[in-house]
Design an enzyme around this catalytic site. Structure first.
Site, PDB file in Angstrom:
ATOM      1  N   ASP A 342       0.898  -1.208  -0.027  1.00 41.10           N
ATOM      2  CA  ASP A 342       0.071  -0.005  -0.065  1.00 41.10           C
ATOM      3  C   ASP A 342       0.857   1.107  -0.109  1.00 41.10           C
ATOM      4  OD1 ASP A 342      -2.688   1.247   0.584  1.00 41.10           O
ATOM      5  OD2 ASP A 342      -1.581   1.836   2.322  1.00 41.10           O
ATOM      6  N   GLU A 378       1.613  -0.665  -4.984  1.00 38.83           N
ATOM      7  CA  GLU A 378       0.790   0.396  -5.448  1.00 38.83           C
ATOM      8  C   GLU A 378       1.690   1.667  -5.514  1.00 38.83           C
ATOM      9  OE1 GLU A 378      -3.386   2.245  -3.620  1.00 38.83           O
ATOM     10  OE2 GLU A 378      -1.750   2.199  -2.320  1.00 38.83           O
TER      11      GLU A 378
END
Length: 725
Positions: A342, A378
């Site tokens: 993330d 990401e």
């Protein structure tokens, strides 16, 4: 109680069959106490007197799995110097393998007084805290083997442990929403029939429900609020949180592996649940605030490139060690197959700017364990220069946000997207080829947990997030969505037909694109969140996957509180065929290597194939090859793509030549029906095997057409024509 010196490594609580070794890092502390917690609310404190390189440690014979514990740190409380030690706060072990309980929010868990943030708060937090747990590391893995699915065979399914399983009518109620549910044959059967090869779990590291959300009657449903990087989230365990969650998670991994499904974890190493300078003192802040967090020039405050209040200090050797130890633990002890990082751009901020040569990437590159699993970035954060799609090192794959945006734009009719669409369809060579990466570096997706579901993408022009309690200010405002003429749910059959067609277009495009496809859970069922594009706090039926009922008709349950607008009005039936269409497209991809190439197209005949035709060719709907003028046309929204199955340049696993059937992809993203001329000189006869504009979108025996003949595609539709090798 006997207290032996113990060892400084491994960090955390390590049970060896006779007792437990405890080790914790703190350079800021004067003294550290290990607190053994008892069920009657009392605690036994043991000072960790042995110190090696600021690691305090001790071995306690007789301390068994299930024992709850925490730390109290005695040291300076001087926020103006970045120091926030406070022995009144019971702290979680950063290396805890399991965490018990939840936080009882109140002033007790904060290091300051609510009315006077400059005053130190000496209220005891122990009665209100989660606690670390000693776990038994032994588990019978049997003959568990990692599937080790190569990227070109991979189909990723992003899912939430609770959201995927909570409404499944075939699961016992006591298992719904748990790790055990993932291991249930009913769930695994759906994934295998769909063709999924990897389950990408949204965060399962122990996370915290934010104080603000709890006060509002909401929860941090998504889980991007980690406090324990080694501990499986305890609320997803069906039978206890004193270490049982570890066994249950391992059992789920073992069952998924047995079905050939890899397990990828969505991990949040960019920040913790302790928030900004007004956040609670739960672990890292009280242990050694300046060693764990990136502080500003005024060390009372935190640098925040994550939008959550803090960012971990990626140039700290202790932070890097924590992350690498955590990654190795989940691979070696929990048998997971990869990670999706993330806000990974934050991990590259060794100093201020994003640096692809930062220490974190160096450590991953040389690590003999972590470098061998799937690593998915990401590739953005909210800091300056944070959008880094295409810029991660060669070992990494990336969520391709440009793919998502371009595919959405094409099908909603945005001008000047055809040329970029061609690049995205063929693996995004403009992003990945220059540093030696290949099409498989691109994780292609149209929807994910963050944003509209696929059904909402074709049903809403605007976000409808009022249920989140922020006056609809949260969530992305520019969604590249199109409601097909009506905002929200409708009974209009023409609008519903167009929405279903658009969803078929998205699914087909995703599966026919070079790269690695990723589906978002429930999109195959037409899952809706009523236009909520930021359902991070909606732990209810709004976010849970609506499985078809056991008798095959409709959804298992009705949508509950938290939604927007009216009910389905029967529109759920319009999406009833989507699961079958999704399966068909996944398996079309799996059956044909021309859709999952490991090298970029050459755009010319391939040497050694004895085929005079190019490996790929582009045509206008009139059947002539595309020119630069055609590509540059602002309103261009249609083309034909020839994929030559006899011109695949990469060899098979044993060096053999790979051949496949050939295909024509006809794309009509315009608002009008179009006639497409089948190109001449690229095959005498073709058969239509997919037509998203028809009710029978994947016919068993589609029409056959000859070179030079015309095929009519309705507005906003896609067709696949097949020619056997």
């Amino acid at each position: 109680m006997q207290v032996w010196p113990g060892q400084a490594y491994p960090l955390g609580a390590t049970y060896d069959g006779a007792g437990t070794n405890f080790a914790v890092f703190s350079e800021a502390a004067d003294r550290v106490e290990l607190c053994l917690l008892h069920d009657d609310g009392s605690e036994t404190a043991v000072e960790l007197r042995e110190t090696d390189a600021f690691v305090r440690h001790a071995y306690l014979p007789g301390v068994m799995p299930g024992q709850r514990y925490g730390f109290r740190v005695h040291g300076p409380y001087a926020p103006e110097r970045g120091l926030r030690c406070n022995s009144a706060k019971l702290l979680l072990d950063p290396y805890a393998r399991a965490i018990s309980g939840s936080i009882g929010w109140g002033e007790e868990v904060y290091g300051y007084h609510f009315g006077a943030p400059e005053r130190r708060n000496d209220l005891d937090s122990a009665p209100h805290m989660m606690t670390s747990v000693v776990v038994n590391p032994y588990f019978d893995w049997g003959d568990d083997r990692r599937p080790r699915t190569e990227y070109h065979h991979t189909v990723i399914y992003e899912a939430h442990v609770k959201g995927l399983t909570m409404r499944h009518p075939g699961l016992p109620e006591e298992l719904r929403g748990t790790y055990a549910a993932l291991a249930h044959p009913a769930v695994i059967e759906h994934l295998t029939e769909l063709g999924v090869t990897a389950l990408e779990m949204m965060p399962v590291h122990q996370f915290v429900n934010d104080h603000r959300l709890v006060d509002m009657g909401l929860n941090n449903y998504w889980g991007y609020n980690t406090i324990g990087f080694f501990a499986p989230h305890n609320a997803y365990a069906s039978w206890g949180d004193r270490g049982q969650q570890v066994l249950e998670f391992k059992s789920a991994v073992r069952a998924l592996h047995e079905a050939g499904i890899e397990v990828i974890l969505d991990v949040v190493y960019n920040h913790t649940a302790e928030g900004n300078h007004l956040g609670p003192t739960l672990s890292f802040r009280g242990l050694d605030n300046p060693s764990y967090y990136r502080l500003t020039d005024d060390p009372r405050y935190y640098m925040d490139t994550t939008g959550t209040g803090n960012s971990l200090l990626m140039r700290s050797p202790h932070v890097l060690q924590l992350i690498m130890d955590s990654l190795r633990y989940w691979v070696t002890e929990m048998h997971v197959d990869g990670f999706r990082f993330d806000l990974a751009a934050t991990l590259a901020r060794q100093f201020h700017e994003v640096d692809r040569l930062s220490s974190f990437f160096d450590l991953v590159q040389q690590d003999p364990v972590v470098s061998q699993v799937k690593l998915i970035a990401e590739p953005w954060d909210v800091g300056e220069g944070g959008y880094q799609v295409g810029n991660f090192p060669p070992l990494w794959t990336e969520w391709n946000g440009k793919y998502r945006d371009t595919v959405r734009d094409l099908w909603r009719g945005e001008p000047r997207t055809l040329a970029e669409f061609a690049s995205r369809l063929t693996g995004s060579s403009d992003l990945y080829q220059d540093d030696g990466r290949r099409p498989l570096a691109s994780i292609n997706f149209v929807t994910c947990h963050d944003g509209f579901t696929m059904r909402d993408l074709v049903s809403y022009n605007h976000k409808h997030n009022d249920a989140n309690g922020e006056d609809n200010r949260d969530g992305e405002s520019h969604n590249r969505s199109w409601n097909c003429g009506v905002e929200g749910e409708t009974d209009d059959p023409e609008v519903l037909a167009l929405r279903v067609r658009q969803m078929r277009n998205f699914i087909a495009t995703l599966m026919l694109s070079q790269g690695v496809p990723m589906l978002s859970h429930g999109d195959e069922f037409g899952r809706t969140q009523r236009g909520n594009n930021n359902a991070y706090c909606q732990d209810n039926e709004l976010s849970w996957v609506p499985w078809p009922s056991a008798d095959g008709g409709g959804e298992g349950d009705s949508v509950g509180d938290g939604g927007e607008g009216e009910g389905d009005g029967g529109s759920a039936d319009a999406f009833a065929d989507l699961p079958a269409f999704t399966r068909a497209m996944v398996w079309l991809r799996k059956d044909h290597p021309v859709f999952r190439r490991r090298r970029f197209f050459h755009g010319r005949p391939v040497e050694g194939t004895h085929d005079e035709l190019s490996d790929i060719a582009w045509f206008t709907p009139e059947g002539r090859e595309m020119t630069q003028r055609d590509w540059d046309s602002a309103r261009a929204g249609a083309l034909t793509v020839f994929l030559n199955g006899n011109a695949i340049s990469e060899p098979g696993a044993r060096g053999e030549r790979i051949t496949d059937d050939s295909f024509l992809l006809m794309v009509n993203a315009s608002a009008e029906p179009l006639e497409f001329v089948v190109p001449v000189n690229h095959g005498r006869q073709w058969q239509v095997i997919v037509d998203t504009g028809q009710d029978d979108a994947v016919p068993d025996d589609g029409p056959k057409v000859d070179a030079g003949e015309r095929v009519t595609l309705v507005d906003r539709s896609l067709a696949v024509l097949w020619r056997p090798a």
